[in-house]
Design a protein around this motif. Structure first.
Motif, PDB file in Angstrom:
ATOM      1  N   SER A   1      -1.958   7.809   4.145  1.00 15.56           N
ATOM      2  CA  SER A   1      -1.248   7.037   3.134  1.00 15.56           C
ATOM      3  C   SER A   1       0.041   7.765   2.786  1.00 15.56           C
ATOM      4  O   SER A   1       0.150   8.992   2.971  1.00 15.56           O
TER       5      SER A   1
ATOM      6  N   GLU B   1       0.831  -1.205   0.000  1.00 14.19           N
ATOM      7  CA  GLU B   1       0.000   0.000   0.000  1.00 14.19           C
ATOM      8  C   GLU B   1       0.865   1.253   0.000  1.00 14.19           C
ATOM      9  O   GLU B   1       0.585   2.217  -0.724  1.00 14.19           O
ATOM     10  N   ASN B   2       1.920   1.242   0.826  1.00 11.80           N
ATOM     11  CA  ASN B   2       2.832   2.391   0.859  1.00 11.80           C
ATOM     12  C   ASN B   2       3.465   2.625  -0.510  1.00 11.80           C
ATOM     13  O   ASN B   2       3.565   3.761  -0.990  1.00 11.80           O
TER      14      ASN B   2
ATOM     15  N   ARG C   1      -3.228   2.993   8.433  1.00  8.79           N
ATOM     16  CA  ARG C   1      -3.647   3.154   7.038  1.00  8.79           C
ATOM     17  C   ARG C   1      -5.132   3.478   6.888  1.00  8.79           C
ATOM     18  O   ARG C   1      -5.580   3.786   5.786  1.00  8.79           O
TER      19      ARG C   1
END
Length: 724
Positions: A691, A301-302, A687
């Motif tokens: 973000s 996700e990062n 999260r």
């Protein structure tokens, strides 16, 4: 069918969705292609859902393959029974399958195998029968197995061998192992102790214990690393009576028997010597897998948010790679990333050289009309920022600066890829170019770097490399395809992530471009070696040709849908020229008004495809990253010592981890917003609210200059909460 039903249940999909999607995957279609251009078939599954389905499908198929292998191996021993086969087919994990196979697996030499070779199995069976009385008595029965030539010199040796056989049989029992594993997970503890008299970052784990089923993933990874670096001694512990009582209840028969003490002792030995070490390894492996999966999800996700940060378009950028002894390397890049000029300056080596550096910088800024200076955040970054800020104040120009993370820049600049791209530059000059370009187009530049080197995860070097690489490659692929690439300017690194194009095909595209000039249309890609009809089908929709005579070549409309796009234009009275003139801004609204389903049926195309076509016609050549917040540009320096408790600042989220988020507030030391300070409401994970790349407002809670720690909060001050 059973596998399809299982996948549907696990992923909350219909069986029809799963079957059709699996068929598409098995036909060799890529996930970006399926996600974007086969929505009618999949029911609109996005790339994340598709990757989960593909991963689970592969896992379940691997289990089925292992089941068939084990059934075959047991059958070859002529020991397969309907009950064993049914148990194997009912198993839901590979561990369960292997537990069932354990008694049939060829054993290395063990104490039990030696006892069997010495003929002591009948004695073990007699003991395990646990008769109320034995005739002859157990010592006399054991005496009948004494045989010095076989290595059984005494009754005690015979009984010891028989107990070794019982211990191994207990250990090899799949049901017992499954139950003990479950008991240990429910009632056991993960514990760690200090392994050597030395302070370390693992001090908090020098006397640590937590229930196995409650240990969060980031602690598992931290403890594993501490153990690997020999600062910690780690164990999985459980009250042994819990396990032994379960085994005694399952194995020891009610009533008194002379064999009871032998069987009980064999059970205890089985657990201590055979089962406990094995179960501990399995549980720790499971904890590691769980932690890795969680960390990989977060890392992915990062990375996705980092890659999808808004590019700075139309700007001339000066990349500034700070340094001391070897100077600061500079590279000016035009808005397309082309290197216009390079230089080396030494602003930290005395007043004379600092003044010379200013003159060189002024010349570059003036000559090339530099809009932004991108300063790498590595060695000498603080001094470089002061130098640049002072220079810009003197020049009184509109040029701004920004600190850019140079994580991975050194990896790229020393790579063969960078050497091929800039053979005339040294490593630091390449790094300066990379710093400038990653501000201009983060996606195009960062795809050249191994994602693990970009620095937006936690404990990434402790995870299983194959699992991590697969996940991160999928993220990069999804990001590149969601944005699309200009066929005439994209590097082979960027092209290699496009659906249907591998590294060789990407290099062939660049070579064809160099030899034949710019591509005139998408279809011309078919002339490139190793790009056949299937590859073209997969890649075409993600390639852009801004100068093509076919205006649809600069949109996300797939060539297979050109006829539908033209029909839609005609249906609403537009021409293709209206696309270029930007006159189709209301076509999606008109489609909704008339009913997308009705128009789709009329034109003979799927409704999701028609809706996507309309969106593409409204904004041809659009970059979805333009909708995101641009990076924060700076004009002056802020020192850590300038920070005061309560100060409000604007920052950029640099990394999101399990226990909080690190935010760049412009002082060369990212501040930590602990998960408890991220929101006024309760959240389980950072999260949920932040973000990587987010621009956020933070409040300084505390500053520790000695330890270089900054605590920040995104919560409203109490006074504001009361007013709210």
């Amino acid at each position: 069918m059973e596998m399809m039903q299982k996948l549907a249940a696990e992923l909350s999909l219909t069986v029809d969705q799963v079957e059709k999607t699996v068929a598409l995957l098995d036909e060799g279609n890529t996930i970006p292609f399926i996600s974007r251009y086969r929505k009618e078939i999949t029911g609109g599954l996005d790339d994340t859902q598709l990757r989960k389905l593909e991963e689970r499908l592969r896992y379940l198929r691997n289990i089925e393959a292992r089941k068939e292998e084990v059934i075959k191996l047991i059958a070859e021993q002529e020991k397969l029974t309907p009950e064993i086969e049914a148990a194997i087919r009912a198993a839901v994990t590979i561990t369960e399958v292997d537990d069932i196979y354990r008694p049939f697996r060829p054993h290395r030499k063990t104490r039990a195998s030696v006892a069997r070779e010495r003929g002591l199995e009948p004695l073990a069976e007699a003991l395990l029968a646990q008769e109320k009385s034995y005739d002859p008595a157990i010592p006399d029965l054991a005496a009948t197995f004494v045989d010095e030539e076989k290595g059984v010199p005494t009754e005690e040796a015979a009984l010891a061998g028989a107990m070794d056989i019982i211990a191994e049989d207990v250990s090899d029992n799949a049901e017992y192992r499954k139950a003990i594993r479950s008991l240990t997970v429910r009632h056991g503890f993960l514990s760690s102790k200090q392994a050597k008299e030395e302070d370390s970052v693992y001090a908090q784990y020098y006397d640590y214990s937590e229930p196995v089923h409650k240990v969060p993933g980031h602690r598992v990874l931290a403890i594993n690393r501490g153990e690997k670096e020999e600062f910690l001694k780690v164990d999985v512990t459980i009250d042994k009576d819990i396990v032994l009582n379960h085994l005694y209840a399952a194995i020891v028969k009610p009533g008194e028997s002379p064999a009871k003490e032998y069987v009980s002792a064999a059970i205890a030995d089985s657990y201590d010597r055979l089962i406990a070490p094995s179960v501990e390894r399995e549980i720790r492996n499971d904890l590691f897998d769980m932690a890795s999966r969680g960390a990989i999800v977060l890392f992915s996700e990062n990375l996705r948010h980092l890659l999808m940060q808004a590019p700075i378009k139309g700007k001339v950028v000066l990349g500034f790679d700070p340094g001391y002894a070897h100077g600061c390397k500079l590279a000016v890049c035009d808005p397309t990333g082309k290197v216009l000029d390079t230089a080396v300056v030494y602003p930290t080596q005395g007043a004379g050289r600092a003044e010379q550096a200013k003159q060189i910088m002024k010349r570059l800024i003036t000559k090339w009309g530099v809009d932004v200076i991108a300063i790498g955040n590595g060695t000498a970054s603080r001094e470089s920022e002061k130098f640049v800020a002072e220079l810009l104040r003197e020049m009184k120009v509109d040029t701004k600066y920004i600190i850019v993370s140079e994580s991975g820049a050194s990896v790229y600049s020393a790579s063969k890829l960078a050497a091929d791209e800039f053979p005339e530059f040294d490593v630091m000059q390449r790094s300066a170019v990379s710093i400038a370009r990653r501000l201009q187009d983060p996606l195009a530049e960062l795809v050249k770097i191994d994602p693990k080197a970009i620095g937006v995860g936690q404990y990434q070097h402790d995870m299983k490399p194959a699992m991590l690489d697969e996940s991160l490659s999928g993220v990069v692929e999804d990001c590149v395809n969601s944005v699309g690439v200009d066929l005439n300017t994209a590097s082979h690194s960027l092209l290699s992530y496009i659906s249907g194009i591998n590294a060789t095909s990407a290099k062939n595209i660049v070579k064809y471009r160099e030899e034949n000039g710019e591509f005139k249309t998408r279809a011309e890609v078919l002339k490139v070696p190793r790009i056949g009809a299937k590859a073209y089908e997969q890649c075409a929709g993600f390639l852009r040709v801004p100068g093509s005579k076919e205006l649809l070549d600069n949109t996300g409309v797939h060539p297979e849908s050109y006829a539908a796009a033209r029909a839609l234009l005609e249906r609403f009275g537009y021409s293709k020229e209206d696309i270029k003139a930007g006159k189709l801004s209301g076509i999606s609204g008109r489609l909704r008004t008339e009913g997308a389903a009705k128009v789709a049926a009329e034109l003979g195309v799927g409704e999701p495809t028609l809706v996507d076509i309309a969106a593409e016609l409204e904004k041809p050549g659009r970059d979805l990253r333009d909708d995101f917040a641009p990076p924060v540009l700076r004009e002056d320096v802020l020192e850590m010592s300038d920070l005061q408790e309560g100060m409000m600042l604007t920052g950029t989220v640099r990394n999101v981890i399990d226990f909080g988020a690190f935010v760049d507030i412009g002082v060369h030391q990212d501040g930590l917003v602990h998960v408890s300070e991220l929101s006024d409401r309760f959240i389980k994970h950072p999260r949920e609210v932040v973000s990587v790349g987010d621009i956020v407002q933070v409040r300084v809670l505390s500053v520790d200059l000695k330890k270089k720690r900054i605590a920040l909060s995104m919560k409203k001050p109490r006074e504001a909460q009361k007013k709210g």
